[in-house]
Design a protein around this motif. Structure first.
Motif, PDB file in Angstrom:
ATOM      1  N   LEU A 136       0.835  -1.201   0.000  1.00 59.95           N
ATOM      2  CA  LEU A 136       0.000   0.000   0.000  1.00 59.95           C
ATOM      3  C   LEU A 136       0.869   1.251   0.000  1.00 59.95           C
ATOM      4  N   HIS A 190      -2.029   5.546   2.354  1.00 58.89           N
ATOM      5  CA  HIS A 190      -3.275   4.791   2.255  1.00 58.89           C
ATOM      6  C   HIS A 190      -3.891   4.681   3.659  1.00 58.89           C
ATOM      7  N   PHE A 219      -9.881  -4.404  -0.964  1.00 57.20           N
ATOM      8  CA  PHE A 219      -9.182  -3.580  -1.947  1.00 57.20           C
ATOM      9  C   PHE A 219      -9.726  -3.778  -3.356  1.00 57.20           C
ATOM     10  N   ASP A 224     -12.043  -2.274  -4.967  1.00 57.15           N
ATOM     11  CA  ASP A 224     -12.352  -1.054  -5.726  1.00 57.15           C
ATOM     12  C   ASP A 224     -11.147  -0.126  -5.859  1.00 57.15           C
ATOM     13  N   GLU A 225      -9.992  -0.569  -5.406  1.00 58.33           N
ATOM     14  CA  GLU A 225      -8.782   0.260  -5.481  1.00 58.33           C
ATOM     15  C   GLU A 225      -8.199   0.232  -6.900  1.00 58.33           C
ATOM     16  N   TRP A 243      -5.159  -0.607  -9.145  1.00 56.42           N
ATOM     17  CA  TRP A 243      -4.094  -1.589  -8.948  1.00 56.42           C
ATOM     18  C   TRP A 243      -2.915  -1.326  -9.871  1.00 56.42           C
ATOM     19  N   GLY A 284      -1.366   3.189  -6.771  1.00 55.32           N
ATOM     20  CA  GLY A 284      -2.323   2.156  -6.456  1.00 55.32           C
ATOM     21  C   GLY A 284      -1.730   1.134  -5.503  1.00 55.32           C
ATOM     22  N   VAL A 285      -2.405  -0.007  -5.407  1.00 55.36           N
ATOM     23  CA  VAL A 285      -1.946  -1.089  -4.530  1.00 55.36           C
ATOM     24  C   VAL A 285      -1.522  -2.267  -5.399  1.00 55.36           C
TER      25      VAL A 285
END
Length: 304
Positions: free
Chosen positions: A170, A174, A190, A192-193, A195, A242-243
């Motif tokens: 992350l 975050h 996660f 809806d994160e 990526w 992003g993640v």
């Protein structure tokens, strides 16, 4: 072209100045030796010995030729020793291709042990991605590739080497980055994160492991940003794009800030690294490297 055998015959006579004693040293009879020296003189177009009465003496050409024959025998002996040492895996060159994120343990320890065991071997290391590593091993341009798992390739042998689990990486800002690092999180949080994703062509099987892990959590990741390596993925996470998921071992040694890592509540075991060689590889240095690495090795698979 002077043969090693001829040089050895000549030196035996030159050092004893007696055909009979030279023949005894060579464990042969005198007539064939005399004939061999005569043939050598005809071949050179020069007299090597003066054969006056009972005495044998070197001519000036013979004295010069002694030095050159000793060099020839020394070179032949050296070539024989090098060949034997190479066959025994004591000298030579080992070419290893490595994905960037593998440049840590257990590879570092394996390389150190290999160098200690084979100090006269030249170890050449090349950074590769997984498909390139497979291709170079197939083409005999690499001896071993330390790469991510990938689709089977005919003629290659794959040894799963390091197992691991994914953790989520992350950006430092975050909302969940402030939680204790020991707190495990559900990956579905996660979904809806945005990526940071690894291109499939960079490592097909590893990419598919990433995708399978997300789908098992109930979602398909929104892969807005694409990278060609895990280290690039982490750099993009550090920039706040992003993640992403990365192997725990990679997380433990890279980008401690500004990236935060969290364990998953449902971690899946993955094969993070494999040792890949040609299926029929018999080179002593390859065998020695694999022997040293076998302390970390977990099984082997033959791909036909």
């Amino acid at each position: 072209m002077i043969e090693v055998r001829q040089a050895r015959y000549f030196l035996a006579v030159a050092e004893t100045l007696h055909f009979g004693r030279a023949a005894e040293r060579l464990a042969m009879s005198q007539p064939p030796l005399s004939q061999a020296i005569q043939q050598l003189e005809r071949q050179l177009g020069a007299r090597l010995f003066d054969r006056g009465g009972r005495k044998v003496a070197l001519t000036e050409t013979g004295r010069v030729f002694v030095k050159e024959c000793r060099k020839l025998l020394a070179a032949a002996q050296h070539a024989q020793e090098v060949a034997a040492q190479t066959e025994a895996g004591l000298v030579g060159t080992l070419r290893v291709g490595v994905v960037t994120s593998a440049l840590s343990e257990p590879l570092l320890g394996t390389i150190a042990d290999f160098r200690q065991a084979r100090p006269r071997v030249e170890l050449q290391v090349m950074e590769v991605d997984t498909p390139t590593g497979q291709d170079l091993v197939t083409r005999h341009d690499l001896d071993i590739a330390v790469i991510r798992p990938s689709a089977p390739v005919r003629g290659l042998r794959v040894r799963p080497w390091r197992h691991d689990q994914f953790v989520i990486a992350l950006p430092e800002r975050h909302p969940r980055a402030a939680e204790r690092s020991t707190v495990a999180v559900d990956l579905s949080l996660f979904a809806d994160e945005p990526w940071v994703w690894l291109r499939r062509e960079a490592s097909p099987d590893y990419h598919d492991q990433l995708m399978a892990t997300c789908r098992r959590a109930g979602f398909t990741p929104d892969a807005r940003h694409l990278a060609n390596s895990i280290l690039t993925q982490l750099a993009m996470v550090a920039c706040g794009f992003g993640v992403t998921l990365v192997p725990n071992a990679t997380a433990a040694r890279t980008f401690q800030r500004p990236v935060a890592y969290r364990r998953l509540t449902d971690p899946a075991d993955i094969v993070e690294l494999s040792l890949v060689t040609r299926a029929n590889a018999q080179e002593p240095l390859v065998k020695e490297f694999l022997r040293i690495a076998s302390g970390e090795s977990i099984g082997a698979a033959q791909l036909k």
